[in-house]
Design a protein around this motif. Structure first.
Motif, PDB file in Angstrom:
ATOM      1  N   GLU A 173     -22.268  38.589   8.078  1.00 56.54           N
ATOM      2  CA  GLU A 173     -23.688  38.488   8.418  1.00 56.54           C
ATOM      3  C   GLU A 173     -24.399  37.563   7.430  1.00 56.54           C
ATOM      4  O   GLU A 173     -25.147  37.992   6.550  1.00 56.54           O
ATOM      5  N   TRP A 174     -24.186  36.266   7.614  1.00 57.10           N
ATOM      6  CA  TRP A 174     -24.790  35.285   6.712  1.00 57.10           C
ATOM      7  C   TRP A 174     -26.317  35.385   6.732  1.00 57.10           C
ATOM      8  O   TRP A 174     -26.968  35.244   5.701  1.00 57.10           O
ATOM      9  N   ASP A 175     -26.874  35.617   7.915  1.00 51.43           N
ATOM     10  CA  ASP A 175     -28.335  35.636   8.028  1.00 51.43           C
ATOM     11  C   ASP A 175     -28.965  36.799   7.264  1.00 51.43           C
ATOM     12  O   ASP A 175     -30.128  36.726   6.860  1.00 51.43           O
ATOM     13  N   TRP A 176     -28.235  37.898   7.050  1.00 51.62           N
ATOM     14  CA  TRP A 176     -28.772  39.003   6.265  1.00 51.62           C
ATOM     15  C   TRP A 176     -29.172  38.522   4.866  1.00 51.62           C
ATOM     16  O   TRP A 176     -30.164  38.985   4.286  1.00 51.62           O
ATOM     17  N   TYR A 177     -28.401  37.583   4.330  1.00 53.47           N
ATOM     18  CA  TYR A 177     -28.626  37.124   2.958  1.00 53.47           C
ATOM     19  C   TYR A 177     -29.767  36.110   2.857  1.00 53.47           C
ATOM     20  O   TYR A 177     -29.977  35.515   1.797  1.00 53.47           O
ATOM     21  N   ARG A 178     -30.518  35.952   3.949  1.00 58.00           N
ATOM     22  CA  ARG A 178     -31.782  35.204   3.873  1.00 58.00           C
ATOM     23  C   ARG A 178     -32.878  36.062   3.233  1.00 58.00           C
ATOM     24  O   ARG A 178     -33.947  35.552   2.930  1.00 58.00           O
ATOM     25  N   ARG A 179     -32.624  37.328   3.078  1.00 50.84           N
ATOM     26  CA  ARG A 179     -33.591  38.250   2.463  1.00 50.84           C
ATOM     27  C   ARG A 179     -34.889  38.281   3.267  1.00 50.84           C
ATOM     28  O   ARG A 179     -35.881  37.645   2.931  1.00 50.84           O
ATOM     29  N   ASP A 180     -34.851  39.008   4.361  1.00 53.63           N
ATOM     30  CA  ASP A 180     -36.016  39.176   5.237  1.00 53.63           C
ATOM     31  C   ASP A 180     -36.453  37.873   5.899  1.00 53.63           C
ATOM     32  O   ASP A 180     -37.643  37.623   6.098  1.00 53.63           O
ATOM     33  N   GLY A 181     -35.472  37.042   6.239  1.00 57.16           N
ATOM     34  CA  GLY A 181     -35.769  35.839   7.017  1.00 57.16           C
ATOM     35  C   GLY A 181     -36.365  34.688   6.251  1.00 57.16           C
ATOM     36  O   GLY A 181     -36.918  33.763   6.850  1.00 57.16           O
ATOM     37  N   GLY A 182     -36.245  34.667   4.936  1.00 56.55           N
ATOM     38  CA  GLY A 182     -36.788  33.561   4.147  1.00 56.55           C
ATOM     39  C   GLY A 182     -35.956  32.300   4.272  1.00 56.55           C
ATOM     40  O   GLY A 182     -34.907  32.273   4.909  1.00 56.55           O
ATOM     41  N   ASN A 183     -36.428  31.247   3.651  1.00 52.98           N
ATOM     42  CA  ASN A 183     -35.764  29.947   3.751  1.00 52.98           C
ATOM     43  C   ASN A 183     -34.825  29.676   2.584  1.00 52.98           C
ATOM     44  O   ASN A 183     -34.741  28.550   2.079  1.00 52.98           O
ATOM     45  N   HIS A 184     -34.159  30.719   2.124  1.00 55.55           N
ATOM     46  CA  HIS A 184     -33.070  30.584   1.167  1.00 55.55           C
ATOM     47  C   HIS A 184     -31.997  31.593   1.542  1.00 55.55           C
ATOM     48  O   HIS A 184     -32.298  32.635   2.120  1.00 55.55           O
ATOM     49  N   LEU A 185     -30.773  31.279   1.188  1.00 51.22           N
ATOM     50  CA  LEU A 185     -29.745  32.298   1.113  1.00 51.22           C
ATOM     51  C   LEU A 185     -29.686  32.785  -0.327  1.00 51.22           C
ATOM     52  O   LEU A 185     -29.884  32.006  -1.263  1.00 51.22           O
ATOM     53  N   TYR A 186     -29.424  34.076  -0.479  1.00 52.56           N
ATOM     54  CA  TYR A 186     -29.338  34.662  -1.806  1.00 52.56           C
ATOM     55  C   TYR A 186     -27.884  34.978  -2.144  1.00 52.56           C
ATOM     56  O   TYR A 186     -27.100  35.346  -1.280  1.00 52.56           O
ATOM     57  N   TRP A 187     -27.562  34.837  -3.407  1.00 52.32           N
ATOM     58  CA  TRP A 187     -26.186  34.934  -3.874  1.00 52.32           C
ATOM     59  C   TRP A 187     -25.624  36.350  -3.720  1.00 52.32           C
ATOM     60  O   TRP A 187     -24.460  36.525  -3.380  1.00 52.32           O
ATOM     61  N   HIS A 188     -26.459  37.365  -3.995  1.00 51.80           N
ATOM     62  CA  HIS A 188     -25.946  38.734  -4.074  1.00 51.80           C
ATOM     63  C   HIS A 188     -26.843  39.727  -3.340  1.00 51.80           C
ATOM     64  O   HIS A 188     -28.056  39.551  -3.261  1.00 51.80           O
ATOM     65  N   TRP A 189     -26.211  40.794  -2.851  1.00 56.46           N
ATOM     66  CA  TRP A 189     -26.926  41.981  -2.384  1.00 56.46           C
ATOM     67  C   TRP A 189     -25.998  43.177  -2.533  1.00 56.46           C
ATOM     68  O   TRP A 189     -24.774  43.057  -2.346  1.00 56.46           O
ATOM     69  N   SER A 190     -26.566  44.315  -2.891  1.00 54.37           N
ATOM     70  CA  SER A 190     -25.757  45.532  -2.948  1.00 54.37           C
ATOM     71  C   SER A 190     -26.579  46.704  -2.437  1.00 54.37           C
ATOM     72  O   SER A 190     -27.808  46.708  -2.552  1.00 54.37           O
ATOM     73  N   PRO A 191     -25.921  47.712  -1.872  1.00 56.96           N
ATOM     74  CA  PRO A 191     -26.656  48.871  -1.367  1.00 56.96           C
ATOM     75  C   PRO A 191     -27.320  49.682  -2.477  1.00 56.96           C
ATOM     76  O   PRO A 191     -28.302  50.386  -2.225  1.00 56.96           O
ATOM     77  N   ASP A 192     -26.817  49.576  -3.702  1.00 53.99           N
ATOM     78  CA  ASP A 192     -27.399  50.313  -4.822  1.00 53.99           C
ATOM     79  C   ASP A 192     -28.468  49.503  -5.553  1.00 53.99           C
ATOM     80  O   ASP A 192     -29.505  50.047  -5.951  1.00 53.99           O
TER      81      ASP A 192
END
Length: 441
Positions: A173-192
């Motif tokens: 899910e590459w689009d998830w890493y846009r962080r709420d639909g912004g115009n960047h991809l973000y390097w990291h995300w974790s459930p915690d």
């Protein structure tokens, strides 16, 4: 025959502008020995790439690197093509690797930086980095897509391999890493930790590969604005200044560590690749030449530097792991920096390889090829190998010799779709691309 024996053979003329048959033997030997890191030195249960290995004995841990495993998959493809690994053995090993990856916890379809090769559990890179790592995942998918394109046979095993790769690929899910639909991809995300790392993939770095894959994904894709307004407009993207008389289109001052010219371009073919921002062949050649010229000029007076000993990139050193570069030069030469640059500066890379192989064998050469790095000023030689440095040696040398990985990756429909969506031009995107166009002068 040892590498030094080959080097000292009368067939080898150290000043010849054209590579000889003996030079090809040296390249064979170095690629094949380095391949052992990913074949014999792989994790014994998962078959994935250990993050690092020692010159003597295996590590007493189960640390596996996701990005390094992507390079390992590409290295296995080279091994099959060169006849060093049987096709059936490679398919079996890749099946074992996929079994581990299928059981690995993923974070909206993307993998963590490190996992335990025995239990598949996430191993945090640091306290906040305990979830999905977009760049490491992209490096893994780069390898998986190359394998899918290469193992195109009709056997049940090869069909199953392709199906399993596709299933992992479609779940990302590459689009998830846009962080709420912004115009960047973000390097990291974790459930915690959520977005606590807060690191945008922007500016000129190895993140180019991420945006191409995300744009080409059949599901969970991104649109072109995320690339142009995010990655390509970030701080440090454009340069335009000259170093050693060489103008650098993109990136930090003096180009930064050379892995930036390697990681994304293990699969992306820079020959004839351009968009509104740059010609990527020129970018990488100029970056490499600046790195080379810096080592030749040797402004800090480090021992050993010169036309036959150059190459600054991230690696181990007397002060630990450092992103070595002209702007952060503490006297550490990393062989992969020069050797993974064979496509860009072949004569300079070959000269460096010849020199590296004249060093005392017990200091620089071992069971998995050339050690990670050395520093002659401190008489220091690494006792380790790193997956993310060993892999590009095999892959980029092969791209120089045959273009194999470039051809495979660029043939993937998703890669072509991503490049087209982002506005790239490449001979791979046009049936009219001639063989001459594939290697700019």
């Amino acid at each position: 025959m040892s590498p030094v024996d080959l080097l000292m053979s009368p067939q080898v003329d150290a000043f010849a502008p054209q590579f000889s048959e003996a030079d090809d033997e040296i390249l064979d030997l170095v690629q094949r020995q380095t391949l052992r890191f990913f074949w014999e030195g792989a994790h014994p249960i998962s078959g994935l790439a250990r993050d690092r290995q020692k010159t003597t004995g295996d590590p007493d841990n189960d640390l596996v690197a996701i990005g390094g495993s992507g390079f390992g998959i590409m290295a296995v493809v080279v091994g099959v093509e060169r006849g060093w690994i049987s096709r059936d053995d490679a398919v079996s090993r890749l099946g074992t690797m996929l079994s581990c990856l299928e059981r690995t916890p993923r974070y909206h379809g993307l993998f963590p930086h490190f996992i335990n090769g025995r239990t598949e559990a996430t191993i945090p890179f640091n306290r906040k980095d305990d979830g999905g790592d977009v760049v490491e995942s992209a490096l893994l998918f780069q390898g998986l897509l190359c394998a899918r394109q290469y193992f195109d046979g009709d056997s049940t095993a090869e069909r199953d391999l392709r199906h399993r790769i596709d299933r992992l690929w479609l779940e990302a899910e590459w689009d998830w890493y846009r962080r709420d639909g912004g115009n960047h991809l973000y390097w990291h995300w974790s459930p915690d930790q959520g977005w606590a790392m807060n690191r945008e993939i922007a500016g000129w770095n190895e993140g180019l590969l991420v945006y191409v894959l995300a744009a080409g994904a059949p599901e969970h894709t991104i649109d072109a604005d995320v690339y142009h307004e995010g990655f390509a407009s970030g701080p440090g993207f454009r340069n335009g200044r000259s170093y050693h008389g060489i103008e650098l289109p993109l990136g930090m001052d003096h180009g930064g560590p050379l892995f930036i010219a390697h990681y994304s371009f293990c699969g992306l073919d820079p020959r004839g690749l351009s968009d509104r921002h740059a010609d990527y062949w020129q970018q990488n050649v100029r970056h490499t030449r600046i790195n080379y010229e810096h080592c030749v000029a040797n402004p800090h007076g480090h021992a050993g530097y010169g036309p036959d000993c150059w190459g600054l990139t991230s690696s181990h050193g007397p002060r630990g792991y450092v992103a070595h570069a002209p702007g952060k030069d503490i006297g550490v030469i990393t062989p992969s920096a020069a050797l993974a640059s064979f496509p860009y500066t072949p004569e300079e890379a070959m000269r460096a390889l010849r020199y590296f192989l004249t060093k005392p064998k017990h200091r620089i050469w071992g069971r998995f090829g050339l050690v990670d790095a050395f520093c002659e000023s401190h008489n220091w030689y690494a006792r380790t190998y790193l997956a993310i440095n060993q892999g590009p040696i095999i892959i980029m040398t092969e791209n120089f010799r045959s273009g194999l990985l470039w051809s495979l990756f660029m043939s993937a429909p998703e890669v072509q779709s991503g490049l087209q969506k982002l506005g790239f031009e490449s001979p791979h995107l046009s049936q009219a691309g001639s063989a001459a166009a594939m290697r700019p002068a």
